[in-house]
Design a protein around this motif. Structure first.
Motif, PDB file in Angstrom:
ATOM      1  N   ARG A  64       0.818  -1.213   0.000  1.00 57.27           N
ATOM      2  CA  ARG A  64       0.000   0.000   0.000  1.00 57.27           C
ATOM      3  C   ARG A  64       0.852   1.263   0.000  1.00 57.27           C
ATOM      4  N   GLY A 184      -1.016  11.504   6.859  1.00 53.38           N
ATOM      5  CA  GLY A 184      -2.377  11.258   6.368  1.00 53.38           C
ATOM      6  C   GLY A 184      -2.437  10.363   5.141  1.00 53.38           C
ATOM      7  N   PRO A 185      -1.659  10.651   4.098  1.00 49.39           N
ATOM      8  CA  PRO A 185      -1.715   9.808   2.893  1.00 49.39           C
ATOM      9  C   PRO A 185      -1.335   8.355   3.165  1.00 49.39           C
ATOM     10  N   SER A 188      -4.146   6.690   5.184  1.00 50.03           N
ATOM     11  CA  SER A 188      -5.299   6.445   4.315  1.00 50.03           C
ATOM     12  C   SER A 188      -5.047   5.251   3.401  1.00 50.03           C
ATOM     13  N   ALA A 189      -3.855   5.193   2.830  1.00 50.68           N
ATOM     14  CA  ALA A 189      -3.532   4.096   1.911  1.00 50.68           C
ATOM     15  C   ALA A 189      -3.527   2.751   2.629  1.00 50.68           C
ATOM     16  N   TRP A 192      -7.591   2.826   4.863  1.00 54.23           N
ATOM     17  CA  TRP A 192      -8.909   3.243   4.386  1.00 54.23           C
ATOM     18  C   TRP A 192      -9.157   2.999   2.906  1.00 54.23           C
ATOM     19  N   SER A 193      -8.219   3.379   2.070  1.00 49.90           N
ATOM     20  CA  SER A 193      -8.461   3.397   0.630  1.00 49.90           C
ATOM     21  C   SER A 193      -8.696   2.007   0.048  1.00 49.90           C
TER      22      SER A 193
END
Length: 307
Positions: A64, A184-185, A188-189, A192-193
């Motif tokens: 990820r 954050g990125p 998220s990866a 969440w994403s």
């Protein structure tokens, strides 16, 4: 720092010895004297599931973040890292080794490797804390009479802690946002994403389940068959004490917790201590031989990092 590690090791060993002498040495020895072979085999198999699932979670997390690790390498390095975490002070030497051994050669690659290991471990810790929270609620609702302190006091503590955390988040939300914004990125990866949460929850739940199942087997093997509710109450608490930076691989704090908590379900402190010691043996034995084989494989001619 070196002195602190030495003190930590001595403290862990002293804690195990102290608990052993306090609870009933003969009772501990008797409990460990007749461990069924079937329990040993089952526990060792469960540990293999645990390591492989953990390696898959690490591999998924790394992917990820754009860091692709071959599945064979991930499993091999996780075995090796797990052994190092259990036999070296601090409990993170194996994680550092995983970062170094799979980081790649390009500039800055170690950052992705380090982030993958850190977030993979975070996924596991979150699952443990969630299980412990569920266990506390179950304890309060289903068996409040077996709590070591009054249920009402625990409820007030939980409510107070929740209120304090809520106020802190409101007051420091901007600071927290700035701190987490950089990550954050990546968060998220990883979580969440594109359905990542389903994979993380599934693998982490499986892994936590193997820890609990191994402890249940260890306790049953020493004659202390715990009720199902123990899987979400006292066992997670014992495992969480391993986060205390004393000793090596959680030895000491885990045994003290087990000796104190097993009597809540009608067993002796000696049986709790024996169950915890056997759990530690199962965990170490289940990773040691595969881990040593993995270490040997890296020394074979023609073996390259990344294979």
């Amino acid at each position: 720092m070196h002195r602190l590690k030495v003190v930590s090791i001595i403290a862990g060993l002293a804690l195990v010895a102290g608990v052993f002498l306090i609870v009933d040495p003969a009772g501990v020895i008797n409990a460990l004297a007749n461990v069924p072979v079937g329990h040993v085999v089952a526990a060792l198999l469960i540990v293999q599931i645990q390591i492989v699932a953990s390696a898959l979670r690490w591999r998924f997390t790394a992917a990820r973040l754009g860091h692709h690790i071959p599945i064979g390498l991930a499993i091999r390095e996780y075995y090796l890292g797990s052994v190092m975490n259990q036999i070296l002070p601090g409990g993170i030497a194996g994680d550092a080794a995983r970062v170094y051994r799979v980081k790649g050669e390009e500039t800055g690659a170690w950052k992705r490797a380090a982030a993958a290991v850190a977030l993979e471990r975070l996924s596991g810790q979150l699952a443990f804390f969630l299980l412990s929270f569920i266990g506390l609620i179950a304890w309060l609702i289903l068996i409040p009479e077996q709590l070591p302190i009054e249920a009402s006091k625990i409820m007030w503590f939980v409510l107070t802690a929740a209120a304090v955390v809520s106020v802190a988040i409101v007051v420091f939300r901007r600071l927290i946002g700035r701190r987490l914004g950089r990550f954050g990125p990546d968060l998220s990866a990883v979580f969440w994403s594109d359905g990542a949460m389903v994979v993380q929850v599934g693998l982490s739940s499986l892994i936590v389940g193997t820890y609990v199942a191994t402890f249940l087997l260890a306790s049953d093997a020493v004659g202390a068959t715990l009720p199902p509710i123990a899987a979400v109450t006292i066992i997670p608490l014992c495992l969480l004490t391993m986060l205390v930076p004393i000793g090596i691989g959680g030895w000491g704090t885990r045994e003290a917790a087990a000796a104190a908590l097993w009597p809540l379900f009608g067993f002796t402190g000696a049986e709790g201590l024996a169950a915890s010691l056997l759990y530690g043996v199962f965990s170490l034995a289940g990773t040691a031989l595969p881990g040593l084989l993995a270490a040997g494989a890296t020394l074979l001619p023609g073996t390259r990092r990344g294979n």
